[in-house]
Motif scaffolding. Structure first.
Motif, PDB file in Angstrom:
ATOM      1  N   ASP A 115       0.830  -1.207   0.000  1.00 48.98           N
ATOM      2  CA  ASP A 115       0.000   0.000   0.000  1.00 48.98           C
ATOM      3  C   ASP A 115       0.866   1.259   0.000  1.00 48.98           C
ATOM      4  OD1 ASP A 115      -2.130  -1.696   0.067  1.00 48.98           O
ATOM      5  OD2 ASP A 115      -2.794  -1.170   2.095  1.00 48.98           O
ATOM      6  N   VAL A 116       1.976   1.210   0.716  1.00 51.35           N
ATOM      7  CA  VAL A 116       2.904   2.346   0.715  1.00 51.35           C
ATOM      8  C   VAL A 116       3.414   2.601  -0.695  1.00 51.35           C
ATOM      9  CG1 VAL A 116       5.166   3.139   1.501  1.00 51.35           C
ATOM     10  CG2 VAL A 116       3.588   2.064   3.120  1.00 51.35           C
ATOM     11  N   LEU A 117       3.784   1.545  -1.403  1.00 48.26           N
ATOM     12  CA  LEU A 117       4.299   1.697  -2.761  1.00 48.26           C
ATOM     13  C   LEU A 117       3.222   2.203  -3.713  1.00 48.26           C
ATOM     14  CD1 LEU A 117       6.447  -1.559  -3.071  1.00 48.26           C
ATOM     15  CD2 LEU A 117       7.210   0.755  -2.499  1.00 48.26           C
ATOM     16  N   ARG A 118       2.002   1.717  -3.553  1.00 40.71           N
ATOM     17  CA  ARG A 118       0.908   2.151  -4.437  1.00 40.71           C
ATOM     18  C   ARG A 118       0.587   3.633  -4.266  1.00 40.71           C
ATOM     19  NH1 ARG A 118      -1.267  -3.211  -3.897  1.00 40.71           N
ATOM     20  NH2 ARG A 118      -2.275  -2.661  -1.915  1.00 40.71           N
ATOM     21  N   SER A 119       0.915   4.191  -3.113  1.00 40.03           N
ATOM     22  CA  SER A 119       0.615   5.598  -2.875  1.00 40.03           C
ATOM     23  C   SER A 119       1.597   6.537  -3.580  1.00 40.03           C
ATOM     24  CB  SER A 119       0.640   5.888  -1.364  1.00 40.03           C
ATOM     25  OG  SER A 119       1.966   5.834  -0.849  1.00 40.03           O
ATOM     26  N   ARG A 120       2.615   5.974  -4.261  1.00 40.65           N
ATOM     27  CA  ARG A 120       3.631   6.754  -4.962  1.00 40.65           C
ATOM     28  C   ARG A 120       4.272   7.779  -4.038  1.00 40.65           C
ATOM     29  NH1 ARG A 120       4.953   3.819  -9.068  1.00 40.65           N
ATOM     30  NH2 ARG A 120       5.922   5.661 -10.036  1.00 40.65           N
ATOM     31  N   PRO A 121       4.917   7.334  -2.974  1.00 42.74           N
ATOM     32  CA  PRO A 121       5.459   8.268  -1.975  1.00 42.74           C
ATOM     33  C   PRO A 121       6.609   9.099  -2.540  1.00 42.74           C
ATOM     34  CG  PRO A 121       6.306   6.065  -1.580  1.00 42.74           C
ATOM     35  CD  PRO A 121       5.261   5.928  -2.667  1.00 42.74           C
ATOM     36  N   ARG A 122       6.729  10.316  -2.013  1.00 47.22           N
ATOM     37  CA  ARG A 122       7.834  11.199  -2.417  1.00 47.22           C
ATOM     38  C   ARG A 122       8.917  11.294  -1.339  1.00 47.22           C
ATOM     39  NH1 ARG A 122       8.051  14.258  -6.505  1.00 47.22           N
ATOM     40  NH2 ARG A 122       9.208  15.914  -5.410  1.00 47.22           N
ATOM     41  N   LEU A 123       8.542  11.025  -0.105  1.00 50.91           N
ATOM     42  CA  LEU A 123       9.535  11.081   0.974  1.00 50.91           C
ATOM     43  C   LEU A 123       9.234   9.966   1.971  1.00 50.91           C
ATOM     44  CD1 LEU A 123      11.981  12.442   2.231  1.00 50.91           C
ATOM     45  CD2 LEU A 123      10.437  14.072   3.334  1.00 50.91           C
ATOM     46  N   VAL A 124      10.224   9.098   2.193  1.00 51.84           N
ATOM     47  CA  VAL A 124      10.052   7.928   3.052  1.00 51.84           C
ATOM     48  C   VAL A 124      11.265   7.815   3.976  1.00 51.84           C
ATOM     49  CG1 VAL A 124       9.751   5.409   3.116  1.00 51.84           C
ATOM     50  CG2 VAL A 124       8.770   6.738   1.227  1.00 51.84           C
ATOM     51  N   ALA A 125      11.018   7.441   5.224  1.00 51.64           N
ATOM     52  CA  ALA A 125      12.095   7.111   6.164  1.00 51.64           C
ATOM     53  C   ALA A 125      12.101   5.603   6.349  1.00 51.64           C
ATOM     54  CB  ALA A 125      11.885   7.817   7.499  1.00 51.64           C
ATOM     55  N   VAL A 126      13.245   4.981   6.103  1.00 53.84           N
ATOM     56  CA  VAL A 126      13.405   3.536   6.275  1.00 53.84           C
ATOM     57  C   VAL A 126      14.321   3.304   7.463  1.00 53.84           C
ATOM     58  CG1 VAL A 126      14.149   1.371   5.231  1.00 53.84           C
ATOM     59  CG2 VAL A 126      13.113   3.151   3.799  1.00 53.84           C
ATOM     60  N   LEU A 127      13.802   2.671   8.511  1.00 50.29           N
ATOM     61  CA  LEU A 127      14.590   2.344   9.696  1.00 50.29           C
ATOM     62  C   LEU A 127      15.088   0.920   9.520  1.00 50.29           C
ATOM     63  CD1 LEU A 127      12.791   4.773  10.495  1.00 50.29           C
ATOM     64  CD2 LEU A 127      12.824   3.916  12.818  1.00 50.29           C
ATOM     65  N   ALA A 128      16.360   0.813   9.114  1.00 52.05           N
ATOM     66  CA  ALA A 128      16.870  -0.479   8.675  1.00 52.05           C
ATOM     67  C   ALA A 128      17.383  -1.353   9.804  1.00 52.05           C
ATOM     68  CB  ALA A 128      17.977  -0.266   7.639  1.00 52.05           C
ATOM     69  N   HIS A 129      18.040  -0.771  10.792  1.00 58.00           N
ATOM     70  CA  HIS A 129      18.611  -1.570  11.880  1.00 58.00           C
ATOM     71  C   HIS A 129      18.477  -0.807  13.197  1.00 58.00           C
ATOM     72  CE1 HIS A 129      20.519  -4.332   8.961  1.00 58.00           C
ATOM     73  NE2 HIS A 129      20.703  -3.244   8.259  1.00 58.00           N
ATOM     74  N   VAL A 130      17.382  -0.101  13.375  1.00 57.61           N
ATOM     75  CA  VAL A 130      17.191   0.726  14.565  1.00 57.61           C
ATOM     76  C   VAL A 130      16.640  -0.143  15.683  1.00 57.61           C
ATOM     77  CG1 VAL A 130      15.991   2.723  15.525  1.00 57.61           C
ATOM     78  CG2 VAL A 130      16.847   2.788  13.169  1.00 57.61           C
ATOM     79  N   ARG A 131      17.379  -0.254  16.760  1.00 55.95           N
ATOM     80  CA  ARG A 131      17.003  -1.173  17.838  1.00 55.95           C
ATOM     81  C   ARG A 131      16.446  -0.462  19.067  1.00 55.95           C
ATOM     82  NH1 ARG A 131      19.803  -5.979  16.747  1.00 55.95           N
ATOM     83  NH2 ARG A 131      19.800  -6.211  14.477  1.00 55.95           N
ATOM     84  N   ASP A 132      16.735   0.811  19.222  1.00 60.84           N
ATOM     85  CA  ASP A 132      16.266   1.537  20.404  1.00 60.84           C
ATOM     86  C   ASP A 132      14.847   2.051  20.166  1.00 60.84           C
ATOM     87  OD1 ASP A 132      15.997   4.429  21.826  1.00 60.84           O
ATOM     88  OD2 ASP A 132      17.178   3.058  23.059  1.00 60.84           O
ATOM     89  N   PRO A 133      13.884   1.648  20.993  1.00 65.49           N
ATOM     90  CA  PRO A 133      12.491   2.056  20.744  1.00 65.49           C
ATOM     91  C   PRO A 133      12.280   3.561  20.827  1.00 65.49           C
ATOM     92  CG  PRO A 133      12.697   0.962  22.885  1.00 65.49           C
ATOM     93  CD  PRO A 133      13.987   0.751  22.170  1.00 65.49           C
ATOM     94  N   GLY A 134      12.997   4.235  21.737  1.00 65.41           N
ATOM     95  CA  GLY A 134      12.860   5.676  21.823  1.00 65.41           C
ATOM     96  C   GLY A 134      13.323   6.359  20.550  1.00 65.41           C
TER      97      GLY A 134
END
Length: 283
Positions: A115-134
């Motif tokens: 669904d994210v891809l279908r929305s044709r996003p222009r700005l996305v944040a990808v948290l690839a290896h973020v382990r700290d919940p805060g």
């Protein structure tokens, strides 16, 4: 008839809510806890894809029910079960040292990556290896503030519904689509196929953020990939990106923490996009 008071922390409803502090129970029930007036207000306003209410139950002390009467009334209007509870009940369920008197039980609200891809996003944040919940919650808040279209938490990152993540998002969790559990390779591949440029944020990156802005390369659809708080992004993840970008340090600071770097990167892209700052638009 008034709302009955939950006089015992051993009430089945209280015990069910308390169990949501554990990830296994959150996954099983597909529910999570939102604490405090800001988060609960946003949960009340949020609806699922089919218009179903996100807030299912609300626990409130007498004092909080009076102070935040508008939130409590709105929760009732959505059909949420409102429980008037003594302070001891909120203390049993809350994950904070000083509960604020409002605590909501909410449905999961993450979005499918497709669904994210279908929305044709222009700005996305990808948290690839973020382990700290805060940190995860704070980056989500930064993405929301910068006007990002979505956030993606990969399968190597922390649980979106960890109570610390929810609190750190300060309600932004309810504002924009968030996809979870996506392998980083799949996230990058899907975003590239959707026409999104992939920038990996890394303090040792070959490309300087200021140079990228000056070159007019930041105005198109962009996804920023952010890595682990301690060791950044592994080489194999950096290799997936179109460019590995560092935030310039003009003073004597050794580095920036994850949330600060994310805010700088996301706002740089947001400004470039608003101003049409792309190579194709420059003479």
């Amino acid at each position: 008839m008034g709302t009955p008071e939950l006089i015992s922390p051993r009430s089945p409803r209280v015990l069910a809510a308390k169990r949501l502090a554990r990830r296994a129970f959150r996954i099983k029930e597909r529910r999570f806890i939102a604490e405090g007036p800001q988060a609960v207000r946003e949960a009340v306003a949020h609806q699922g894809p089919a218009g179903e209410p996100t807030l299912l139950e609300l626990f409130t002390t007498v004092e909080a029910a009076e102070r935040y009467a508008d939130i409590v009334d709105a929760a009732r209007e959505t059909g949420a079960r409102v429980h008037l509870a003594p302070d001891t009940v909120l203390a049993e369920v809350s994950q904070t040292v000083t509960p604020q008197g409002l605590l909501g039980v909410c449905r999961f609200l993450d979005s499918p990556f497709e669904d994210v891809l279908r929305s044709r996003p222009r700005l996305v944040a990808v948290l690839a290896h973020v382990r700290d919940p805060g940190n995860a919650g704070t980056v989500l808040r930064c993405a929301d503030a910068a006007g990002a279209d979505a956030v993606v938490l990969t399968d190597a990152s922390v649980d979106l519904y960890n109570p610390k993540s929810v609190r750190a998002s300060a309600g932004s969790l309810f504002h924009l689509p968030v996809a979870v559990g996506v392998p980083v390779e799949e996230a990058v591949r899907g975003l590239k196929e959707a026409g999104v440029r992939i920038l990996a944020a890394d303090g040792a990156g070959d490309d300087d953020l200021d140079d990228e802005l000056d070159a007019g390369t930041m105005g198109g659809p962009t996804a920023w990939v952010f890595g682990n708080e301690a060791w950044g992004l592994p080489a194999e993840t950096r290799a997936l990106a179109d460019a590995v970008v560092r935030v310039p340090i003009h003073g004597k600071a050794e580095s920036l923490n994850l949330a600060t770097a994310a805010a700088v990167c996301l706002y740089a892209s947001a400004r470039a996009q608003r101003s049409g700052n792309s190579a194709g638009n420059r003479r």
